[in-house]
Scaffold this motif. Structure first.
Motif, PDB file in Angstrom:
ATOM      1  N   ALA A   1       0.887  -1.322   0.164  1.00 19.41           N
ATOM      2  CA  ALA A   1       0.057   0.121   0.081  1.00 19.41           C
ATOM      3  C   ALA A   1       0.738   1.337  -0.031  1.00 19.41           C
ATOM      4  O   ALA A   1       1.750   1.385   0.528  1.00 19.41           O
ATOM      5  CB  ALA A   1      -0.897  -0.142   1.361  1.00 19.41           C
ATOM      6  N   PRO A   2       0.473   2.211  -0.600  1.00 19.04           N
ATOM      7  CA  PRO A   2       1.179   3.546  -0.812  1.00 19.04           C
ATOM      8  C   PRO A   2       1.842   3.957   0.448  1.00 19.04           C
ATOM      9  O   PRO A   2       3.037   4.397   0.569  1.00 19.04           O
ATOM     10  CB  PRO A   2       0.370   4.545  -1.439  1.00 19.04           C
ATOM     11  CG  PRO A   2      -0.523   3.551  -2.256  1.00 19.04           C
ATOM     12  CD  PRO A   2      -0.754   2.377  -1.407  1.00 19.04           C
ATOM     13  N   GLU A   3       1.032   3.901   1.593  1.00 22.04           N
ATOM     14  CA  GLU A   3       1.511   4.694   2.836  1.00 22.04           C
ATOM     15  C   GLU A   3       2.514   3.485   3.729  1.00 22.04           C
ATOM     16  O   GLU A   3       3.222   4.146   4.386  1.00 22.04           O
ATOM     17  CB  GLU A   3       0.262   4.650   3.970  1.00 22.04           C
ATOM     18  CG  GLU A   3      -0.210   3.563   4.253  1.00 22.04           C
ATOM     19  CD  GLU A   3      -1.443   2.847   3.211  1.00 22.04           C
ATOM     20  OE1 GLU A   3      -2.321   2.020   3.634  1.00 22.04           O
ATOM     21  OE2 GLU A   3      -1.545   3.467   1.948  1.00 22.04           O
ATOM     22  N   GLN A   4       2.592   2.264   3.067  1.00 19.11           N
ATOM     23  CA  GLN A   4       3.665   1.393   3.724  1.00 19.11           C
ATOM     24  C   GLN A   4       5.018   1.536   2.854  1.00 19.11           C
ATOM     25  O   GLN A   4       6.024   0.888   3.334  1.00 19.11           O
ATOM     26  CB  GLN A   4       2.997   0.216   3.601  1.00 19.11           C
ATOM     27  CG  GLN A   4       1.630  -0.067   4.349  1.00 19.11           C
ATOM     28  CD  GLN A   4       1.142  -1.495   4.112  1.00 19.11           C
ATOM     29  OE1 GLN A   4       1.222  -2.083   2.965  1.00 19.11           O
ATOM     30  NE2 GLN A   4       0.463  -2.183   5.119  1.00 19.11           N
ATOM     31  N   VAL A   5       5.003   2.001   1.811  1.00 20.00           N
ATOM     32  CA  VAL A   5       6.229   2.000   0.757  1.00 20.00           C
ATOM     33  C   VAL A   5       7.395   2.664   1.379  1.00 20.00           C
ATOM     34  O   VAL A   5       8.506   2.451   1.343  1.00 20.00           O
ATOM     35  CB  VAL A   5       5.633   2.511  -0.643  1.00 20.00           C
ATOM     36  CG1 VAL A   5       6.947   2.549  -1.696  1.00 20.00           C
ATOM     37  CG2 VAL A   5       4.771   1.428  -1.058  1.00 20.00           C
ATOM     38  N   PRO A   6       7.223   3.977   1.941  1.00 18.79           N
ATOM     39  CA  PRO A   6       8.313   4.666   2.462  1.00 18.79           C
ATOM     40  C   PRO A   6       9.123   4.059   3.441  1.00 18.79           C
ATOM     41  O   PRO A   6      10.453   4.007   3.423  1.00 18.79           O
ATOM     42  CB  PRO A   6       7.739   6.012   2.858  1.00 18.79           C
ATOM     43  CG  PRO A   6       6.537   6.136   2.022  1.00 18.79           C
ATOM     44  CD  PRO A   6       5.784   4.676   1.947  1.00 18.79           C
ATOM     45  N   SER A   7       8.434   3.500   4.404  1.00 16.89           N
ATOM     46  CA  SER A   7       9.259   2.824   5.622  1.00 16.89           C
ATOM     47  C   SER A   7       9.875   1.657   5.127  1.00 16.89           C
ATOM     48  O   SER A   7      10.987   1.398   5.736  1.00 16.89           O
ATOM     49  CB  SER A   7       8.191   2.500   6.902  1.00 16.89           C
ATOM     50  OG  SER A   7       7.194   1.814   6.541  1.00 16.89           O
ATOM     51  N   PHE A   8       9.232   0.615   4.276  1.00 12.54           N
ATOM     52  CA  PHE A   8       9.878  -0.231   3.897  1.00 12.54           C
ATOM     53  C   PHE A   8      10.890  -0.060   2.960  1.00 12.54           C
ATOM     54  O   PHE A   8      12.003  -0.843   3.154  1.00 12.54           O
ATOM     55  CB  PHE A   8       8.896  -1.093   2.776  1.00 12.54           C
ATOM     56  CG  PHE A   8       9.368  -2.394   2.239  1.00 12.54           C
ATOM     57  CD1 PHE A   8       9.763  -3.546   2.902  1.00 12.54           C
ATOM     58  CD2 PHE A   8       9.973  -2.415   0.955  1.00 12.54           C
ATOM     59  CE1 PHE A   8      10.363  -4.416   2.226  1.00 12.54           C
ATOM     60  CE2 PHE A   8      10.493  -3.301   0.211  1.00 12.54           C
ATOM     61  CZ  PHE A   8      10.750  -4.284   0.895  1.00 12.54           C
ATOM     62  N   SER A   9      10.977   0.941   2.108  1.00 11.22           N
ATOM     63  CA  SER A   9      12.023   1.374   1.300  1.00 11.22           C
ATOM     64  C   SER A   9      13.312   1.854   2.170  1.00 11.22           C
ATOM     65  O   SER A   9      14.480   1.220   1.856  1.00 11.22           O
ATOM     66  CB  SER A   9      11.442   2.413   0.021  1.00 11.22           C
ATOM     67  OG  SER A   9      10.474   1.886  -0.715  1.00 11.22           O
ATOM     68  N   ARG A  10      13.026   2.612   2.776  1.00 13.99           N
ATOM     69  CA  ARG A  10      14.205   3.132   3.971  1.00 13.99           C
ATOM     70  C   ARG A  10      14.774   1.891   4.717  1.00 13.99           C
ATOM     71  O   ARG A  10      15.916   1.993   4.868  1.00 13.99           O
ATOM     72  CB  ARG A  10      13.531   4.038   4.741  1.00 13.99           C
ATOM     73  CG  ARG A  10      13.194   5.558   4.217  1.00 13.99           C
ATOM     74  CD  ARG A  10      13.074   6.587   5.244  1.00 13.99           C
ATOM     75  NE  ARG A  10      11.794   6.522   5.923  1.00 13.99           N
ATOM     76  CZ  ARG A  10      10.738   6.710   5.633  1.00 13.99           C
ATOM     77  NH1 ARG A  10      10.398   7.727   4.629  1.00 13.99           N
ATOM     78  NH2 ARG A  10       9.595   6.302   6.321  1.00 13.99           N
ATOM     79  N   ALA A  11      14.100   1.044   5.111  1.00 12.11           N
ATOM     80  CA  ALA A  11      14.508  -0.035   5.747  1.00 12.11           C
ATOM     81  C   ALA A  11      15.298  -0.829   4.803  1.00 12.11           C
ATOM     82  O   ALA A  11      16.412  -1.590   5.288  1.00 12.11           O
ATOM     83  CB  ALA A  11      13.372  -0.968   6.281  1.00 12.11           C
TER      84      ALA A  11
END
Length: 206
Positions: free
Chosen positions: A102-112
């Protein structure tokens, strides 16, 4: 009132995408810009140029400079840095997962993913690691791993690569604005934000 939109194009194996991914979200929030995270693959774009690996490997003196430059950037930003081995890493699975989330989950996953690769020297094609990072992003790990391996997500990622090529993207990180203006590199984030804000203001005032 509408906000200017910037598309943030990134490849998980890209070195300079690491510091860019860590700082771009906060910058967008501070400046009132809507940021859309766009994972894609550089491999197909490089292949069209006849390259079989990263240009940093093809030209060793450029690669040596890049690694030292990245060390300096990370030190200045207080980011952990450990050169991944091998380089480039295989970011295909991570890119498919980022496409499926989901779009709201992408930033935190990508940074991790970036922190695991460039901060901890982890292998980002390892499904155990990826499952952990998916869960931390707030999604069901097994569901996302299965979804990311399906034809729909594979097609969406191929479409993202085709869109990137059509926009003239040749490297990562890249940022594109609503008027099609392209900015390439971690050191162009501020310029991209300024341009998006200025052109949006001009359009709103017209």
């Amino acid at each position: 009132m509408s906000r200017p939109v910037i598309q943030f194009w990134y490849e998980f194996a890209s070195t300079y995408s690491y510091p860019a991914a860590i700082r771009v979200e906060d910058m967008a929030v501070q400046r009132g810009v809507e940021l859309r995270w766009r994972p894609f693959l550089l491999g197909p774009i490089f292949a069209e140029a006849g390259w079989t690996t990263s240009p940093f490997n093809l030209l060793p003196v450029k690669g040596a400079y890049m690694w030292r430059d990245l060390e300096r950037i990370c030190a200045a930003a207080g980011l952990p840095f450990s050169r991944p081995d091998p380089f480039p890493q295989n970011g295909l699975k991570a890119a498919r997962i980022a496409t499926a989330l989901a779009p709201e989950q992408v930033p935190s996953f990508s940074r991790a993913v970036y922190l695991a690769q460039f901060g901890e020297r982890r292998q980002i094609d390892d499904e155990t690691l990826l499952a952990t990072l998916i869960a931390r992003a707030g999604a069901d790990a097994q569901e996302m791993l299965a979804l990311s391996a399906g034809d729909e997500v594979k097609t969406r990622l191929r479409e993202s690569v085709a869109e990137a090529k059509a926009l003239g993207i040749f490297g990562a990180p890249s940022l594109t604005c609503a008027d099609g203006e392209l900015f390439w590199g971690n050191d162009r984030l501020e310029q991209a934000m300024d341009h998006a804000l200025a052109t949006h203001a001009a359009t709103e005032g017209a």
